[in-house]
Design a protein around this motif. Structure first.
Motif: not given
Ligand code: SF4
Ligand code: NI
Ligand code: NI
Length: 722
Positions: A116-120, A166-173, A186-194, A314-317
């Motif tokens: 859940n960090t931008t190191d990914v 896309y994230q806000g709509k729940g899609l998997l990107t 742009q500090k997008i929150k990334m990771g499989i969980d997000l 739901s992407a932020f679950e």
């Protein structure tokens, strides 16, 4: 160059690189060296699905090259151009597989513990367990689609806007190429969980998302390996993926695009290309690319207007809030925190009334404090003509999900062990406690519109109210519900329910949900099914009027068989509800746990999806899971929900819970209380969980047996299981 020449040229480049890499790895590592992606039971999944061949060592990579070459015919027929796309996919998989021969983790992202960090940076291959995790959200349309973004956008802000959309709509990107750096910038929150997953910088890494789609077909669809037409039909009809290409494309990208199109995934490019209607589209306007893509794949998004300064999706679950980013905390053993849904009288209610009683997180008393800590009590009062008391728990459990959907909020637990954290970022954007009420209100009204006509939310934060109401209002209600739930058995009801939700991915799978046997995903209890029937009368949960059992021990009913045969379109004619050996219930693929027989211990082992190591039967979760699924009956293997471990109906035909000899420690601890209680009531044995072995004690067969003997485990003295 015309489009076909572009594809053939791209394919030729993959071929050249694959041939060079295979020659090199044969020379340097030898033909016997194993080839594998981590955490999959499907070898090189794309090649396996396309050709039916499992490639397992370096020597076989040469065979794989030959198989790919068979697909290459340079003609002016469309199908040949698409075949060149398929060949490109196979070659890309070979190239990626060689990377994994040289380095167990060629993708550095996997070294980063905290996703859940931008190191990914980039993640590469996705494991079977991760694919299975997507199962439930995909069938419930919680993940409405899959976006694959390739290339480099004009500027980082534009890219971020599209990914966030896309994230806000729940899609998997999934992302491939420089777009990854732009998202990091742009500090997008990334990771499989997000749900934002950077794959890698080289175009070949796009194969790891193709592999996800293909494994959905292998795992959930039980599509036979080698029947590529069937796989294509599956992905086209059931996996709602599409491709976006930003910046100037090159021939390799377009060849990969041809592979995507062959699987039914349209591609949208920013830079001009000769369009192929509905399949290959040119959209130069970045502000329209999301709409064009969703339309091309016929993805419809349900929008709920919510008054909230941060995103709710739901992407932020899966987002965690750690100490260093935390602004406020409620519960978590430090303060009291509970939540309750009750039914009110519609006539007396005022819809959309949101009240905060007590200090908010911006209260003056917190100035200069490191972290805001408050008790919290949340009362959601709902009313409606069709509302039933039984649905309260169903709605209440949704509080957990709805709160988690808030960007910058984490919710753990339920009832009076709830625990909530909010981030500094959310606070700075203006998030206040009232917004929790807004989110709960909006989601309750939209998701449960058939039963909720009015909804009020009250949030208490002063210690006195939280304590008093916790004792006087909340506890008696929990106690009453527990009593009712305890009395709810398979015998005490007249109807079971089907669940057909997973049929969108596993077309012949039917779950039969009973009070003592929840759906195998763990997400659908008998009450949930009953409520869903009310909310959506022609929906996925339909009653089965039980009638007389043909065989009570096995849990065999004519009524169940008839419905299963009908709803599986004849694929499955009979299932039992209480046996793992005789006509066991089928699995789709998204089960939380898999249970398998350990013959030498005369019992069964259970492995949960989160456990990565090998179990005492010599298989991992993924390998065990690949033995069943896709709506196929496999005696001796059973997918099920965590909560079933503690049900008196758990394979009761074979002796029930006391057959369990091994579970991963985390799972054992999680279920221990209910398990101990049920076994005590059934057999008189105290603390049964202590007799069950786990990986911290032993994982090899002999040592497990020794442990079981030392504990006098009851399974050892039971009738032979097989
Ligand atoms: Fe799928 Fe069964 Fe869960 Fe329904 S209950 S969502 S069919 S696993
Ligand atoms: Ni969240
Ligand atoms: Ni499923």
């Amino acid at each position: 160059m015309n489009l076909f020449d572009i594809i053939y040229d791209g394919q030729a480049q993959y071929l050249q690189r694959a041939e060079e890499m295979v020659a090199k790895v044969v020379a340097e590592k030898g033909k016997e060296t194993p080839v594998k992606f981590p955490g999959t039971a499907y070898a090189l999944p794309c090649i396996y699905a396309i050709t039916g061949k499992k490639i397992t060592n370096v020597g076989e990579l040469e065979d794989a090259l030959a198989l790919a070459k068979e697909k290459i015919h340079r003609t002016n027929y469309l199908q040949d151009a698409l075949d060149a796309g398929t060949a490109s996919a196979m070659l890309a998989e070979i190239i990626e597989a060689v990377k994994y021969v040289y380095d167990e983790l060629p993708y550095a992202g996997r070294h980063v513990e905290d996703l859940n960090t931008t190191d990914v940076r980039y993640l590469g291959h996705i494991t079977d367990a991760e694919v299975r995790n997507f199962g439930v959200p995909l069938v419930t349309d919680d993940i409405p689609g899959v976006a694959v973004i390739i290339g480099e956008a004009k500027d980082a802000e534009t890219l971020a806007g599209i990914v966030k959309d896309y994230q806000g709509k729940g899609l998997l990107t999934f992302m491939v190429g420089k777009v990854i750096d732009q998202a990091i910038e742009q500090k997008i929150k990334m990771g499989i969980d997000l749900r934002v997953i950077p794959l890698g910088y080289e175009i070949e890494s796009v194969i790891h998302v193709v592999s996800v789609a293909i494994r959905a077909s292998l795992i959930f669809g039980a599509t036979p390996p080698g029947d590529f037409l069937a796989h294509r039909t599956y992905t086209k009809n059931r996996v709602k993926a599409f491709v976006n290409v930003f910046g100037p494309w090159d021939n390799k990208i377009i060849a990969a695009g041809a592979a995507a199109i062959e699987l039914g995934f349209p591609a949208v490019t920013e830079t001009f290309i000769n369009e192929v209607p509905t399949l290959l589209l040119h959209q130069p306007d970045n502000s329209k690319v999301v709409a064009t893509s969703l339309e091309a794949r016929n993805i419809k998004i349900k929008v709920t207007e919510i008054d909230c300064p941060v995103a709710v999706s739901s992407a932020f679950e899966g987002e965690r809030v750690r100490k260093d980013t935390m602004f406020a905390e409620f519960g978590g053993n430090k303060t009291e925190c509970w939540e309750l849904v009750t039914t009110g009288d519609v006539a007396e209610m005022e819809d959309h009334k949101i009240t905060v009683v007590g200090p908010d997180i911006d209260d003056a008393m917190f100035e200069g404090k490191d972290v805001v800590r408050l008790p919290m009590g949340v009362v959601v009062k709902v009313g409606g003509k069709a509302m039933q008391k039984d649905f309260e728990t169903v709605l209440e459990r949704r509080i957990h999900y709805f709160t988690n959907y808030i960007e910058g909020a984490m919710h753990v637990g339920q009832r009076n062990i709830a625990w909530i954290r909010l981030t500094k970022e959310a606070f700075e954007k203006g998030f206040r406690l009232r917004h929790i009420g807004e989110v709960l209100y909006a989601k309750m009204r939209s998701d449960f519109d058939k039963v909720v006509d009015k909804c009020e939310v009250t949030i208490y934060t002063n210690a006195e109210d939280v304590k008093r109401l916790g004792e006087e209002l909340v506890k008696p209600i929990y106690a009453e519900r527990d009593e009712r739930m305890g009395a709810l058995t398979d015998e005490s009801v007249d109807e079971f329910y089907t669940c057909l939700l997973c049929q969108s991915f596993a077309p012949s799978h039917v779950c039969v949900v009973t009070p003592e046997r929840l759906g195998l995903c763990g997400a659908v209890s008998w009450l949930d099914a009953k409520a869903t029937k009310e909310l959506d009368p022609t929906g996925p949960n339909q009653p089965i009027v039980k009638g007389e059992a043909i065989d009570e021990r096995l849990g065999r009913w004519d009524s169940v068989n008839e419905v299963v045969a009908r709803d599986s379109q004849g694929a499955v004619e009979a299932v039992t509800l209480y046996s793992i050996l005789e006509d066991p219930m089928t699995s789709c693929g998204c089960f939380e746990c898999i249970c398998g027989i350990m013959p030498e211990a005369n019992g069964v082992i259970i492995v949960n999806r989160e456990f990565g190591d090998t179990s005492p039967v010599g298989m991992t979760f993924g390998e065990l899971a690949s033995m069943t699924g896709g709506g196929v009956q496999t005696p001796g293997f059973m997918g099920h929900g965590r909560f079933l471990i503690g049900s008196k109906k758990f394979m009761s035909a074979e002796g029930g819970l006391q057959r369990i000899v091994w579970m991963p420690k985390e799972l054992k601890d999680d279920v221990a209380e209910r398990l101990n209680k049920a076994v005590k009531e059934m057999t008189g044995i105290e603390n049964f969980a202590d007799m069950v072995c786990d990986e911290t004690i032993a994982s090899d067969s002999e040592a497990v047996l020794e442990f079981l003997e030392s504990k006098g485990h009851p399974a050892l003295a039971m009738d032979p299981i097989m």
